[in-house]
Design a protein around this motif. Sequence first.
Motif, PDB file in Angstrom:
ATOM      1  N   VAL A 125      21.384  -5.346  -3.905  1.00  0.00           N
ATOM      2  CA  VAL A 125      19.945  -5.059  -3.852  1.00  0.00           C
ATOM      3  C   VAL A 125      19.645  -4.069  -2.738  1.00  0.00           C
ATOM      4  O   VAL A 125      20.355  -4.020  -1.737  1.00  0.00           O
ATOM      5  CB  VAL A 125      19.108  -6.350  -3.644  1.00  0.00           C
ATOM      6  N   VAL A 126      18.583  -3.275  -2.919  1.00  0.00           N
ATOM      7  CA  VAL A 126      18.197  -2.319  -1.867  1.00  0.00           C
ATOM      8  C   VAL A 126      17.565  -3.085  -0.707  1.00  0.00           C
ATOM      9  O   VAL A 126      17.039  -4.178  -0.890  1.00  0.00           O
ATOM     10  CB  VAL A 126      17.207  -1.246  -2.375  1.00  0.00           C
ATOM     11  N   THR A 127      17.635  -2.481   0.480  1.00  0.00           N
ATOM     12  CA  THR A 127      17.203  -3.159   1.706  1.00  0.00           C
ATOM     13  C   THR A 127      15.822  -3.803   1.580  1.00  0.00           C
ATOM     14  O   THR A 127      15.614  -4.925   2.024  1.00  0.00           O
ATOM     15  CB  THR A 127      17.175  -2.172   2.898  1.00  0.00           C
ATOM     16  N   THR A 128      14.887  -3.083   0.947  1.00  0.00           N
ATOM     17  CA  THR A 128      13.516  -3.583   0.905  1.00  0.00           C
ATOM     18  C   THR A 128      13.401  -4.821   0.020  1.00  0.00           C
ATOM     19  O   THR A 128      12.461  -5.599   0.157  1.00  0.00           O
ATOM     20  CB  THR A 128      12.580  -2.452   0.443  1.00  0.00           C
ATOM     21  N   ALA A 129      14.360  -5.014  -0.864  1.00  0.00           N
ATOM     22  CA  ALA A 129      14.302  -6.180  -1.756  1.00  0.00           C
ATOM     23  C   ALA A 129      14.574  -7.477  -1.002  1.00  0.00           C
ATOM     24  O   ALA A 129      14.306  -8.557  -1.501  1.00  0.00           O
ATOM     25  CB  ALA A 129      15.298  -6.017  -2.894  1.00  0.00           C
ATOM     26  N   SER A 142      21.985  -3.029   0.747  1.00  0.00           N
ATOM     27  CA  SER A 142      22.170  -1.707   1.353  1.00  0.00           C
ATOM     28  C   SER A 142      21.107  -0.765   0.809  1.00  0.00           C
ATOM     29  O   SER A 142      20.325  -1.168  -0.051  1.00  0.00           O
ATOM     30  CB  SER A 142      23.567  -1.158   1.086  1.00  0.00           C
ATOM     31  N   ASN A 143      21.073   0.463   1.286  1.00  0.00           N
ATOM     32  CA  ASN A 143      19.987   1.312   0.800  1.00  0.00           C
ATOM     33  C   ASN A 143      20.291   1.839  -0.603  1.00  0.00           C
ATOM     34  O   ASN A 143      21.360   1.594  -1.158  1.00  0.00           O
ATOM     35  CB  ASN A 143      19.611   2.413   1.804  1.00  0.00           C
ATOM     36  N   ARG A 144      19.297   2.507  -1.168  1.00  0.00           N
ATOM     37  CA  ARG A 144      19.357   2.882  -2.578  1.00  0.00           C
ATOM     38  C   ARG A 144      20.636   3.646  -2.930  1.00  0.00           C
ATOM     39  O   ARG A 144      21.281   3.372  -3.934  1.00  0.00           O
ATOM     40  CB  ARG A 144      18.112   3.737  -2.890  1.00  0.00           C
ATOM     41  N   LEU A 149      16.621  -2.472  -7.610  1.00  0.00           N
ATOM     42  CA  LEU A 149      16.225  -1.270  -6.885  1.00  0.00           C
ATOM     43  C   LEU A 149      14.825  -0.834  -7.293  1.00  0.00           C
ATOM     44  O   LEU A 149      14.241  -1.379  -8.237  1.00  0.00           O
ATOM     45  CB  LEU A 149      17.242  -0.149  -7.060  1.00  0.00           C
ATOM     46  N   GLY A 150      14.292   0.155  -6.538  1.00  0.00           N
ATOM     47  CA  GLY A 150      12.877   0.490  -6.658  1.00  0.00           C
ATOM     48  C   GLY A 150      12.521   1.435  -7.779  1.00  0.00           C
ATOM     49  O   GLY A 150      11.350   1.657  -8.033  1.00  0.00           O
ATOM     50  N   GLN A 151      13.480   2.008  -8.443  1.00  0.00           N
ATOM     51  CA  GLN A 151      13.168   2.944  -9.520  1.00  0.00           C
ATOM     52  C   GLN A 151      14.438   3.128 -10.335  1.00  0.00           C
ATOM     53  O   GLN A 151      15.510   3.192  -9.744  1.00  0.00           O
ATOM     54  CB  GLN A 151      12.768   4.284  -8.912  1.00  0.00           C
ATOM     55  N   LEU A 189       9.870   8.068   9.310  1.00  0.00           N
ATOM     56  CA  LEU A 189      10.472   8.161   7.978  1.00  0.00           C
ATOM     57  C   LEU A 189      11.763   7.353   7.915  1.00  0.00           C
ATOM     58  O   LEU A 189      12.533   7.332   8.883  1.00  0.00           O
ATOM     59  CB  LEU A 189      10.775   9.644   7.707  1.00  0.00           C
ATOM     60  N   ARG A 190      12.001   6.698   6.765  1.00  0.00           N
ATOM     61  CA  ARG A 190      13.278   5.992   6.566  1.00  0.00           C
ATOM     62  C   ARG A 190      14.425   6.998   6.492  1.00  0.00           C
ATOM     63  O   ARG A 190      14.220   8.188   6.295  1.00  0.00           O
ATOM     64  CB  ARG A 190      13.219   5.168   5.273  1.00  0.00           C
ATOM     65  N   GLU A 191      15.646   6.498   6.578  1.00  0.00           N
ATOM     66  CA  GLU A 191      16.843   7.342   6.608  1.00  0.00           C
ATOM     67  C   GLU A 191      17.104   8.009   5.246  1.00  0.00           C
ATOM     68  O   GLU A 191      16.652   7.498   4.221  1.00  0.00           O
ATOM     69  CB  GLU A 191      18.051   6.486   7.008  1.00  0.00           C
ATOM     70  N   PRO A 192      17.852   9.137   5.217  1.00  0.00           N
ATOM     71  CA  PRO A 192      18.208   9.727   3.925  1.00  0.00           C
ATOM     72  C   PRO A 192      18.959   8.695   3.081  1.00  0.00           C
ATOM     73  O   PRO A 192      19.722   7.902   3.616  1.00  0.00           O
ATOM     74  CB  PRO A 192      19.132  10.895   4.291  1.00  0.00           C
ATOM     75  N   GLY A 193      18.720   8.705   1.767  1.00  0.00           N
ATOM     76  CA  GLY A 193      19.377   7.722   0.895  1.00  0.00           C
ATOM     77  C   GLY A 193      18.465   6.550   0.601  1.00  0.00           C
ATOM     78  O   GLY A 193      18.755   5.748  -0.279  1.00  0.00           O
ATOM     79  N   SER A 194      17.335   6.436   1.334  1.00  0.00           N
ATOM     80  CA  SER A 194      16.393   5.330   1.101  1.00  0.00           C
ATOM     81  C   SER A 194      15.463   5.667  -0.070  1.00  0.00           C
ATOM     82  O   SER A 194      14.975   6.792  -0.204  1.00  0.00           O
ATOM     83  CB  SER A 194      15.586   5.093   2.374  1.00  0.00           C
ATOM     84  N   GLY A 195      15.217   4.665  -0.907  1.00  0.00           N
ATOM     85  CA  GLY A 195      14.327   4.843  -2.051  1.00  0.00           C
ATOM     86  C   GLY A 195      12.885   5.015  -1.610  1.00  0.00           C
ATOM     87  O   GLY A 195      12.122   5.787  -2.206  1.00  0.00           O
ATOM     88  N   THR A 196      12.498   4.302  -0.548  1.00  0.00           N
ATOM     89  CA  THR A 196      11.141   4.423  -0.010  1.00  0.00           C
ATOM     90  C   THR A 196      10.902   5.868   0.431  1.00  0.00           C
ATOM     91  O   THR A 196       9.883   6.479   0.107  1.00  0.00           O
ATOM     92  CB  THR A 196      10.986   3.488   1.222  1.00  0.00           C
ATOM     93  N   ARG A 197      11.862   6.390   1.169  1.00  0.00           N
ATOM     94  CA  ARG A 197      11.745   7.767   1.642  1.00  0.00           C
ATOM     95  C   ARG A 197      11.581   8.735   0.464  1.00  0.00           C
ATOM     96  O   ARG A 197      10.762   9.644   0.499  1.00  0.00           O
ATOM     97  CB  ARG A 197      13.003   8.119   2.441  1.00  0.00           C
ATOM     98  N   GLU A 249       1.990   2.930  -6.781  1.00  0.00           N
ATOM     99  CA  GLU A 249       2.357   1.788  -7.638  1.00  0.00           C
ATOM    100  C   GLU A 249       3.799   1.923  -8.090  1.00  0.00           C
ATOM    101  O   GLU A 249       4.106   2.726  -8.950  1.00  0.00           O
ATOM    102  CB  GLU A 249       1.440   1.719  -8.865  1.00  0.00           C
ATOM    103  N   ARG A 250       4.667   1.176  -7.475  1.00  0.00           N
ATOM    104  CA  ARG A 250       6.058   1.183  -7.932  1.00  0.00           C
ATOM    105  C   ARG A 250       6.387  -0.209  -8.457  1.00  0.00           C
ATOM    106  O   ARG A 250       5.598  -1.139  -8.322  1.00  0.00           O
ATOM    107  CB  ARG A 250       7.009   1.503  -6.782  1.00  0.00           C
ATOM    108  N   HIS A 251       7.564  -0.327  -9.021  1.00  0.00           N
ATOM    109  CA  HIS A 251       8.020  -1.637  -9.489  1.00  0.00           C
ATOM    110  C   HIS A 251       9.428  -1.883  -9.001  1.00  0.00           C
ATOM    111  O   HIS A 251      10.165  -0.942  -8.716  1.00  0.00           O
ATOM    112  CB  HIS A 251       8.003  -1.682 -11.028  1.00  0.00           C
ATOM    113  N   TRP A 252       9.790  -3.138  -8.954  1.00  0.00           N
ATOM    114  CA  TRP A 252      11.192  -3.478  -8.749  1.00  0.00           C
ATOM    115  C   TRP A 252      11.850  -3.560 -10.118  1.00  0.00           C
ATOM    116  O   TRP A 252      11.281  -4.142 -11.054  1.00  0.00           O
ATOM    117  CB  TRP A 252      11.328  -4.824  -8.038  1.00  0.00           C
ATOM    118  N   TYR A 253      13.037  -2.965 -10.193  1.00  0.00           N
ATOM    119  CA  TYR A 253      13.797  -2.981 -11.449  1.00  0.00           C
ATOM    120  C   TYR A 253      15.096  -3.739 -11.242  1.00  0.00           C
ATOM    121  O   TYR A 253      15.707  -3.661 -10.177  1.00  0.00           O
ATOM    122  CB  TYR A 253      14.161  -1.556 -11.874  1.00  0.00           C
TER     123      TYR A 253
END
Length: 326
Positions: free
Chosen positions: A100-104, A129-131, A148-150, A195-203, A267-271
């Motif tokens: 799962v991504v970190t934010t999950a 870990s990140n996306r 993940l977020g998308q 800003l979050r690090e490169p590789g982050s879905g949020t970023r 508006e995003r979703h968790w997938y």
Amino acid sequence: MRHSTLRQLEVFEAIARLGNFTRAAEELFLTQPTVSMQIKKLTEAVGLPLFEQVGKKIYLTDAGRALHGFTRELLDQFARFEMTLADMKGLKQGALRLAVVTTAKYFAPRLLGPFCQQYPGIEMSLKVSNRERVLERLADNLDDLYILGQPPEGLDVVAEPFLENPLVVLAPVNHPLAGKKKIPLARVAEEPFLLREPGSGTRMAVERLFAERGLKLKVRMELGSNEAIKQAIVGGLGVSVLSRHTLALDAPMGQLAILDVEGFPIERHWYVAYPSGKQLSVVARTFLDYLKQAPKHVQDVPCHHAEQGECPLLPAKPAGEKVVSA
Ligand code: PGA
């Protein structure tokens, strides 16, 4: 080759994955001489060397790499067969590997807790870990399911949304924009941004929104975690955009405000995703069905935000400015 045993292949897979005989022995609760003996027999059966050692490092030979791919498939199939048998016996048993991504991590415990209680026979492992890393694991088919977020682009996957994931603009509670209505996005772009690090879905989502609007972020700092960003906001270093879910755990007490910015929340979703063509185990299928009821499960578990009448994991009330006190 036909005479090699499943045990030998298990030992080989562990060494190939861990790159180390000692760690493989530890993982499998075997002694090092046993591990060496199993590999010696397997190498004789294959008729070609499987590993080569350069300095202290172990590398797979071409034959080793081919055998590794085959072994992983075989062991996967074997695990699935064991689960099918357990299912026939009416037991939901086996392993579930999730990445799962970190934010999950903010909602995962609320979902996994009740699931584990319902199916105590299921052994769960969770990689956070990140996306970018999660997508690498997906491409290598290392886990059963991925959250993940998308849905990833350019990878052939099945992805199903199961929970809302709104991204919000966060500022310190005493920020001049806190409490203002309908703040233009361009105004946020003037603020120092965390800003979050490169590789982050949020970023990725944040950069996309600002780029679409032709706006450039004034990045003050890049930080590798949501926690670090929340602390930096409270420390007055800038504003940021994070999932509202990041307020569900250990949010700094009453020190963050959600700003009312046009275009927000995003508006995003968790997938939940898996490679198309992957044969899901019985356990993975069970978890997938369970996730489809995620909003209900999240609601059912009591939350320490309930006293404020607002849980970050549930849909927000349509208000402008909100002060978050965890
Ligand atoms: P992140 O992912 O934790 O890598 O930022 C979150 C997301 O994809 O929404």
